[in-house]
Design a protein around this motif. Structure first.
Motif, PDB file in Angstrom:
ATOM      1  N   ASP A 131       0.856  -1.172   0.000  1.00  0.00           N
ATOM      2  CA  ASP A 131       0.000   0.000   0.000  1.00  0.00           C
ATOM      3  C   ASP A 131       0.895   1.225   0.000  1.00  0.00           C
ATOM      4  O   ASP A 131       1.568   1.500   0.988  1.00  0.00           O
ATOM      5  N   GLY A 132       0.946   1.942  -1.132  1.00  0.00           N
ATOM      6  CA  GLY A 132       1.697   3.183  -1.190  1.00  0.00           C
ATOM      7  C   GLY A 132       2.846   3.215  -2.175  1.00  0.00           C
ATOM      8  O   GLY A 132       3.436   4.261  -2.405  1.00  0.00           O
ATOM      9  N   ILE A 133       3.222   2.086  -2.776  1.00  0.00           N
ATOM     10  CA  ILE A 133       4.318   2.092  -3.760  1.00  0.00           C
ATOM     11  C   ILE A 133       3.718   2.291  -5.141  1.00  0.00           C
ATOM     12  O   ILE A 133       3.044   1.403  -5.671  1.00  0.00           O
TER      13      ILE A 133
ATOM     14  N   ALA B 177       9.352   3.211  -3.933  1.00  0.00           N
ATOM     15  CA  ALA B 177       9.967   1.919  -3.625  1.00  0.00           C
ATOM     16  C   ALA B 177      11.320   2.109  -2.935  1.00  0.00           C
ATOM     17  O   ALA B 177      11.627   1.405  -1.961  1.00  0.00           O
ATOM     18  N   LEU B 178      12.115   3.053  -3.413  1.00  0.00           N
ATOM     19  CA  LEU B 178      13.414   3.321  -2.781  1.00  0.00           C
ATOM     20  C   LEU B 178      13.221   3.867  -1.367  1.00  0.00           C
ATOM     21  O   LEU B 178      13.893   3.444  -0.425  1.00  0.00           O
ATOM     22  N   TYR B 179      12.295   4.771  -1.219  1.00  0.00           N
ATOM     23  CA  TYR B 179      11.969   5.341   0.096  1.00  0.00           C
ATOM     24  C   TYR B 179      11.536   4.245   1.063  1.00  0.00           C
ATOM     25  O   TYR B 179      12.007   4.164   2.202  1.00  0.00           O
ATOM     26  N   PHE B 180      10.634   3.363   0.610  1.00  0.00           N
ATOM     27  CA  PHE B 180      10.166   2.265   1.457  1.00  0.00           C
ATOM     28  C   PHE B 180      11.320   1.344   1.837  1.00  0.00           C
ATOM     29  O   PHE B 180      11.453   0.935   2.996  1.00  0.00           O
TER      30      PHE B 180
ATOM     31  N   VAL C 193       3.214   0.286   3.411  1.00  0.00           N
ATOM     32  CA  VAL C 193       3.263  -0.975   4.150  1.00  0.00           C
ATOM     33  C   VAL C 193       3.089  -2.163   3.210  1.00  0.00           C
ATOM     34  O   VAL C 193       2.448  -2.056   2.163  1.00  0.00           O
ATOM     35  N   ALA C 194       3.671  -3.291   3.619  1.00  0.00           N
ATOM     36  CA  ALA C 194       3.461  -4.552   2.925  1.00  0.00           C
ATOM     37  C   ALA C 194       2.162  -5.145   3.450  1.00  0.00           C
ATOM     38  O   ALA C 194       2.022  -5.356   4.649  1.00  0.00           O
ATOM     39  N   ILE C 195       1.214  -5.386   2.542  1.00  0.00           N
ATOM     40  CA  ILE C 195      -0.073  -5.914   2.986  1.00  0.00           C
ATOM     41  C   ILE C 195      -0.318  -7.331   2.495  1.00  0.00           C
ATOM     42  O   ILE C 195      -1.135  -8.053   3.057  1.00  0.00           O
ATOM     43  N   GLY C 196       0.397  -7.753   1.465  1.00  0.00           N
ATOM     44  CA  GLY C 196       0.235  -9.102   0.926  1.00  0.00           C
ATOM     45  C   GLY C 196       1.310 -10.036   1.453  1.00  0.00           C
ATOM     46  O   GLY C 196       2.323  -9.609   2.027  1.00  0.00           O
ATOM     47  N   GLN C 197       1.109 -11.322   1.248  1.00  0.00           N
ATOM     48  CA  GLN C 197       2.057 -12.320   1.733  1.00  0.00           C
ATOM     49  C   GLN C 197       3.412 -12.231   1.025  1.00  0.00           C
ATOM     50  O   GLN C 197       4.455 -12.352   1.661  1.00  0.00           O
ATOM     51  N   VAL C 198       3.415 -12.001  -0.276  1.00  0.00           N
ATOM     52  CA  VAL C 198       4.675 -11.856  -1.013  1.00  0.00           C
ATOM     53  C   VAL C 198       5.418 -10.611  -0.529  1.00  0.00           C
ATOM     54  O   VAL C 198       6.627 -10.648  -0.296  1.00  0.00           O
TER      55      VAL C 198
END
Length: 162
Positions: free
Chosen positions: A92-94, A100-103, A117-122
């Motif tokens: 959520d947000g990329i 992506a670099l910021y994250f 945030v990472a919301i999925g399993q992958v």
């Protein structure tokens, strides 16, 4: 140009070349013209090769560790960007490469503002890989700093004893 100046230049040139590659290598079809991508990629690869050859000849592994950090950060950023572009339910947000670099950097430095945030399993699996890399990297970095400080102390005590 003196050897020391070339070495300092290569220490900066390596990470800059990695970031140039990150921003120029095509990850989505609509990005940048083909000729522009090719020219930028070739220049960045040449700069990276030059930097790697020069960094290996230093008396410390710190420049190589910094280059490795930037290379891994760019690699994870590219992976996050591609995964997010192909499956928006993973993060959520990329939306852009800078997102992506910021994250990646906020994750690698354990800052984690929570705006992406990472919301999925992958996505969570990939972020977990970043955490593991950080643990290994911090151990290597601390070891190298300790070795460098020990060597400088030894050289200072040897110089004082003469």
């Amino acid at each position: 140009m003196r050897s020391g100046a070339v070495r300092r230049l290569s220490i900066v040139l390596g990470p800059v070349a990695v970031l140039a590659l990150y921003f120029t290598v095509p990850l989505a079809e609509a990005e940048m013209g083909a000729i522009g991508r090719l020219i930028a990629t070739v220049i960045a690869l040449l700069a990276l090769a030059f930097a790697l050859l020069r960094v290996r000849r230093t008396d410390t592994n710190l420049p190589l560790l910094v280059l490795t950090f930037v290379l891994v950060a760019a690699t994870f950023s590219a992976i996050f960007f591609v995964v997010s572009a192909n499956n928006p339910n993973e993060f959520d947000g990329i939306v852009t490469r800078i997102d992506a670099l910021y994250f990646t950097l906020t994750t690698m430095t354990t800052t984690g503002y929570g705006d992406i945030v990472a919301i999925g399993q992958v996505g969570r699996l990939l972020v977990s890989a970043v955490f593991v890399f950080d643990l290994v990297f911090l151990g290597l970095f601390a070891t190298e700093l300790s070795r460098l400080v020990g060597r400088h102390r030894h050289e200072a005590s040897t110089a004082d004893g003469e």
